[in-house]
Design a protein around this motif. Structure first.
Motif, mmCIF file in Angstrom:
data_model
loop_
_atom_site.group_PDB
_atom_site.id
_atom_site.type_symbol
_atom_site.label_atom_id
_atom_site.label_comp_id
_atom_site.label_asym_id
_atom_site.label_seq_id
_atom_site.Cartn_x
_atom_site.Cartn_y
_atom_site.Cartn_z
ATOM 1 N N ALA A 349 2.362 6.150 -1.548
ATOM 2 C CA ALA A 349 3.485 5.999 -0.625
ATOM 3 C C ALA A 349 4.814 6.487 -1.223
ATOM 4 O O ALA A 349 5.690 5.706 -1.592
ATOM 5 C CB ALA A 349 3.596 4.535 -0.197
ATOM 6 N N THR A 350 4.966 7.806 -1.274
ATOM 7 C CA THR A 350 6.146 8.428 -1.866
ATOM 8 C C THR A 350 7.453 7.827 -1.343
ATOM 9 O O THR A 350 8.316 7.409 -2.121
ATOM 10 C CB THR A 350 6.128 9.946 -1.558
ATOM 11 O OG1 THR A 350 4.820 10.447 -1.802
ATOM 12 C CG2 THR A 350 7.139 10.691 -2.404
ATOM 13 N N TYR A 351 7.608 7.816 -0.037
ATOM 14 C CA TYR A 351 8.861 7.377 0.578
ATOM 15 C C TYR A 351 9.239 5.968 0.122
ATOM 16 O O TYR A 351 10.371 5.718 -0.278
ATOM 17 C CB TYR A 351 8.727 7.430 2.109
ATOM 18 C CG TYR A 351 9.918 6.899 2.865
ATOM 19 C CD1 TYR A 351 10.980 7.737 3.177
ATOM 20 C CD2 TYR A 351 9.975 5.568 3.281
ATOM 21 C CE1 TYR A 351 12.089 7.253 3.882
ATOM 22 C CE2 TYR A 351 11.068 5.083 3.973
ATOM 23 C CZ TYR A 351 12.114 5.924 4.275
ATOM 24 O OH TYR A 351 13.198 5.453 4.963
ATOM 25 N N THR A 352 8.286 5.058 0.167
ATOM 26 C CA THR A 352 8.580 3.660 -0.163
ATOM 27 C C THR A 352 8.848 3.482 -1.660
ATOM 28 O O THR A 352 9.778 2.782 -2.054
ATOM 29 C CB THR A 352 7.402 2.758 0.264
ATOM 30 O OG1 THR A 352 7.024 3.126 1.591
ATOM 31 C CG2 THR A 352 7.774 1.304 0.217
ATOM 32 N N ILE A 353 8.031 4.143 -2.489
ATOM 33 C CA ILE A 353 8.204 4.009 -3.943
ATOM 34 C C ILE A 353 9.569 4.558 -4.373
ATOM 35 O O ILE A 353 10.237 3.977 -5.223
ATOM 36 C CB ILE A 353 7.053 4.740 -4.679
ATOM 37 C CG1 ILE A 353 5.729 3.990 -4.454
ATOM 38 C CG2 ILE A 353 7.361 4.862 -6.169
ATOM 39 C CD1 ILE A 353 4.501 4.671 -5.032
ATOM 40 N N GLN A 354 9.995 5.654 -3.748
ATOM 41 C CA GLN A 354 11.271 6.263 -4.146
ATOM 42 C C GLN A 354 12.492 5.461 -3.674
ATOM 43 O O GLN A 354 13.624 5.811 -3.995
ATOM 44 C CB GLN A 354 11.337 7.718 -3.646
ATOM 45 C CG GLN A 354 10.314 8.599 -4.351
ATOM 46 C CD GLN A 354 10.426 10.080 -4.055
ATOM 47 O OE1 GLN A 354 9.776 10.877 -4.718
ATOM 48 N NE2 GLN A 354 11.226 10.485 -3.078
ATOM 49 N N ARG A 355 12.244 4.388 -2.890
ATOM 50 C CA ARG A 355 13.341 3.505 -2.477
ATOM 51 C C ARG A 355 13.094 2.061 -2.935
ATOM 52 O O ARG A 355 13.670 1.125 -2.365
ATOM 53 C CB ARG A 355 13.463 3.510 -0.954
ATOM 54 C CG ARG A 355 14.081 4.771 -0.386
ATOM 55 C CD ARG A 355 14.029 4.704 1.119
ATOM 56 N NE ARG A 355 14.588 5.874 1.747
ATOM 57 C CZ ARG A 355 15.704 5.872 2.491
ATOM 58 N NH1 ARG A 355 16.372 4.767 2.669
ATOM 59 N NH2 ARG A 355 16.131 6.989 3.035
ATOM 60 N N ASP A 356 12.255 1.885 -3.932
ATOM 61 C CA ASP A 356 11.898 0.535 -4.372
ATOM 62 C C ASP A 356 12.977 0.017 -5.325
ATOM 63 O O ASP A 356 13.277 0.668 -6.325
ATOM 64 C CB ASP A 356 10.534 0.608 -5.078
ATOM 65 C CG ASP A 356 9.958 -0.762 -5.364
ATOM 66 O OD1 ASP A 356 10.745 -1.691 -5.675
ATOM 67 O OD2 ASP A 356 8.725 -0.905 -5.292
ATOM 68 N N ASP A 357 13.544 -1.163 -5.006
ATOM 69 C CA ASP A 357 14.654 -1.644 -5.847
ATOM 70 C C ASP A 357 14.191 -2.134 -7.221
ATOM 71 O O ASP A 357 15.007 -2.517 -8.050
ATOM 72 C CB ASP A 357 15.510 -2.694 -5.119
ATOM 73 C CG ASP A 357 14.721 -3.949 -4.783
ATOM 74 O OD1 ASP A 357 13.554 -4.080 -5.244
ATOM 75 O OD2 ASP A 357 15.263 -4.804 -4.048
ATOM 76 N N ARG A 358 12.895 -2.120 -7.475
ATOM 77 C CA ARG A 358 12.453 -2.406 -8.843
ATOM 78 C C ARG A 358 12.787 -1.231 -9.771
ATOM 79 O O ARG A 358 12.882 -1.377 -10.971
ATOM 80 C CB ARG A 358 10.945 -2.659 -8.881
ATOM 81 C CG ARG A 358 10.550 -4.002 -8.260
ATOM 82 C CD ARG A 358 9.049 -4.173 -8.229
ATOM 83 N NE ARG A 358 8.411 -3.231 -7.304
ATOM 84 C CZ ARG A 358 7.088 -3.164 -7.123
ATOM 85 N NH1 ARG A 358 6.276 -3.930 -7.824
ATOM 86 N NH2 ARG A 358 6.583 -2.302 -6.258
ATOM 87 N N TRP A 359 12.870 -0.022 -9.199
ATOM 88 C CA TRP A 359 13.122 1.161 -10.055
ATOM 89 C C TRP A 359 14.470 1.791 -9.797
ATOM 90 O O TRP A 359 14.941 2.616 -10.568
ATOM 91 C CB TRP A 359 12.044 2.245 -9.866
ATOM 92 C CG TRP A 359 10.693 1.729 -9.456
ATOM 93 C CD1 TRP A 359 10.039 1.972 -8.287
ATOM 94 C CD2 TRP A 359 9.830 0.874 -10.213
ATOM 95 N NE1 TRP A 359 8.847 1.312 -8.262
ATOM 96 C CE2 TRP A 359 8.682 0.640 -9.431
ATOM 97 C CE3 TRP A 359 9.923 0.286 -11.469
ATOM 98 C CZ2 TRP A 359 7.640 -0.151 -9.863
ATOM 99 C CZ3 TRP A 359 8.881 -0.508 -11.908
ATOM 100 C CH2 TRP A 359 7.761 -0.714 -11.101
ATOM 101 N N TRP A 360 15.092 1.477 -8.661
ATOM 102 C CA TRP A 360 16.316 2.170 -8.269
ATOM 103 C C TRP A 360 17.414 1.168 -7.933
ATOM 104 O O TRP A 360 17.177 0.249 -7.152
ATOM 105 C CB TRP A 360 16.050 3.054 -7.032
ATOM 106 C CG TRP A 360 14.904 3.998 -7.219
ATOM 107 C CD1 TRP A 360 13.616 3.835 -6.799
ATOM 108 C CD2 TRP A 360 14.944 5.250 -7.907
ATOM 109 N NE1 TRP A 360 12.857 4.908 -7.177
ATOM 110 C CE2 TRP A 360 13.645 5.801 -7.860
ATOM 111 C CE3 TRP A 360 15.958 5.965 -8.556
ATOM 112 C CZ2 TRP A 360 13.332 7.028 -8.444
ATOM 113 C CZ3 TRP A 360 15.646 7.187 -9.133
ATOM 114 C CH2 TRP A 360 14.341 7.703 -9.079
ATOM 115 N N ASP A 361 18.611 1.364 -8.508
ATOM 116 C CA ASP A 361 19.781 0.576 -8.097
ATOM 117 C C ASP A 361 20.214 1.059 -6.728
ATOM 118 O O ASP A 361 20.221 2.266 -6.483
ATOM 119 C CB ASP A 361 20.958 0.808 -9.063
ATOM 120 C CG ASP A 361 20.670 0.190 -10.423
ATOM 121 O OD1 ASP A 361 19.842 -0.744 -10.479
ATOM 122 O OD2 ASP A 361 21.250 0.681 -11.411
ATOM 123 N N ALA A 362 20.643 0.144 -5.883
ATOM 124 C CA ALA A 362 21.125 0.506 -4.544
ATOM 125 C C ALA A 362 20.262 1.616 -3.958
ATOM 126 O O ALA A 362 20.727 2.722 -3.696
ATOM 127 C CB ALA A 362 22.587 0.958 -4.609
#
Ligand code: HEM
Length: 449
Positions: A349-362
């Motif tokens: 799930a590229t889209y969801t992983i690239q917006r996961d707050d475990r890896w990305w601030d804001a």
């Protein structure tokens, strides 16, 4: 809910196909690997970057594209590079790789800039433009000039565009396809049949123009360089490549599709994001003023257009055109502690992983700065590599990755020197179609002095 394999489970084909974005969010709330039944298949959605890396990279031989992906492949070009498997795929990939070396890509740069410049010059101040259509025309023109050395007029472009949309419409009914008898003629299927017949006729013309299959023309000895079409033909001629005339057709179709819609969508998001982010736009302009000045960008500028590159990377993080990848294990296996039965379709799930707050601030904010030297170093220390994979990964990563990244960087730079975009479309109408579809994206053009 408990499930045979012990995986968390949700599921409905209707929900998955109607509103893929919201459905995927709901699925993601259940865990890192979530099983659901849709599209007539057992799906397991994967939201864990480590598992993504296992499937695409470290154990890639244990997975194939599988039945779900092939249902799509059959609609487009089953024998092309994107869907072939095993030894056949490996031979094709090796034969075509030389059209995508850094040197070759540099040779395409002038084409990228000239076409973007011509498009911006045609726009009038104050004009409203739908970016999706405009950029699909642009990327198709660049692709066919750069890779095939062919001129694509508006009429030919329209044939490819219509085929793309007709395939998209077929994909939208994927859920229904599994329950409807296949012989039922529907307007969507008739449209698809017509569009593909037109596309095949176009591809025949292109091949005839370049004398594919004609022993005397096939070598094309006085061509300046080996473009992709020459490579396809040479590979078809060489013994044992498994590329006959039909395979050349499938490769042409593969590249027409894989190479234009994805890049056009990415450019659409990037320009729409810029239109809504004055501070980002100001920094971009400052970089262009200092690196490029009054002329058009050239390939020599690419390494110095660092912020432009960050803008592109960030747009691809928020809106990955290829929003999910699909794989099937060759036999039953275990992933992330769960048993994955044979025949399961894994949805990475590229889209969801690239917006996961475990890896990305804001995670939902457009912040190209996060890709800058220091910021990136600090954040990367605990971010898994496959928290970002817009071009896939491992042996089957996008063969056009460098082509696309260069095109996007040069197109953004070229366009931004000439125009500013004002949002007419304030909110995107995101849906998961052939690519991550933003809906119509209208902007008003402001010519720069
Ligand atoms: C494969 C994304 C542009 C040609 C892929 C894959 C992704 C991807 C994620 C891997 C699919 C998988 O593993 O299942 C993108 C994005 C692009 C882009 C986001 C633009 C922003 C291009 C361009 C070309 C291209 C410009 C050709 C000029 C291909 C081909 C494959 C592929 C042929 C199949 C490779 C193989 O299986 O060996 N792309 N792509 N793509 N892409 Fe791209």
């Amino acid at each position: 809910l408990p499930h045979r394999s012990g995986l968390p489970v949700v599921g409905s084909t209707v929900a998955a196909s109607r509103d893929g974005v919201a459905f995927t969010e709901r699925v993601a709330s259940r865990g890192d690997l979530v099983s659901y039944n849709a599209f007539g298949t057992e799906m397991v959605a994967v939201f864990d970057p480590e598992v993504v890396e296992t499937v695409l990279v470290s154990e890639s031989d244990a997975f194939e594209k599988g039945e779900f992906e092939m249902a799509f492949g059959d609609l487009v070009a089953p024998d092309g590079l994107a869907f072939a498997e095993g030894e056949r795929w490996r031979r094709q990939r090796t034969a075509l790789q030389s059209a995508f070396t850094p040197d070759e890509i540099r040779g395409y740069a002038d084409e990228m800039v000239a076409n973007a410049a011509a498009m911006a010059d045609e726009w009038a101040d104050g004009e409203t433009v739908e970016l999706g259509d405009a950029f699909a025309t642009l990327t198709l023109r660049i692709l066919t000039r750069a890779l095939f050395d062919l001129d694509f007029d508006a009429e030919r472009g329209a044939v490819v565009r219509e085929a793309t949309e007709a395939i998209g419409a077929m994909m939208d009914r994927f859920g229904l396809l599994s329950v409807l008898p296949e012989w039922v003629p529907t307007p969507t299927e008739r449209r698809y049949d017509r569009a593909m017949a037109d596309l095949d006729a176009l591809v025949e013309d292109l091949m005839a123009e370049r004398e594919v299959g004609n022993a005397e023309g096939a070598g094309d000895a006085d061509r300046e360089r080996d473009d992709l079409l020459s490579l396809l033909v040479a590979a078809a001629d060489a013994e044992g490549t498994g590329m006959d005339r039909d395979a050349v057709r499938d490769q042409l179709v593969t590249f027409l599709f894989a190479g234009h819609e994805t890049t056009a969508t990415a450019l659409t998001y990037a320009c729409w994001l810029l239109a809504g982010s004055p501070e980002v736009r100001r920094r971009l302009d400052a970089e262009l003023d200092s690196v490029v000045g009054d002329r058009d960008p050239t390939v020599a500028d690419v390494p110095n257009l660092e912020y432009t590159e960050q803008v592109v990377k960030e747009a691809l993080r928020l809106y990955p055109p290829v929003y999910a990848l699909y794989r099937e294990p060759r036999e039953a296996t275990v992933l992330g502690g769960y048993r994955i039965p044979e025949g399961t379709t894994l949805q990475l799930a590229t889209y969801t992983i690239q917006r996961d707050d475990r890896w990305w601030d804001a995670p939902d904010e457009f912040r190209p700065e996060r890709w800058g030297g220091e910021a990136q170093g600090a954040a990367n220390s605990d971010r898994p590599e496959y928290a970002y994979f817009p071009f896939g990964g491992g042996p089957r990563h996008c063969i056009g990755m460098r082509f696309a990244a260069t095109e996007l960087q040069l197109a953004v730079a070229t366009l931004a020197r000439r125009v500013e975009f004002e949002r007419v479309t304030e909110n995107l109408d995101l849906s998961m179609g052939l690519t991550l579809d933003p809906g119509p994206v209208e902007v008003r053009i402001r010519k720069r002095g």
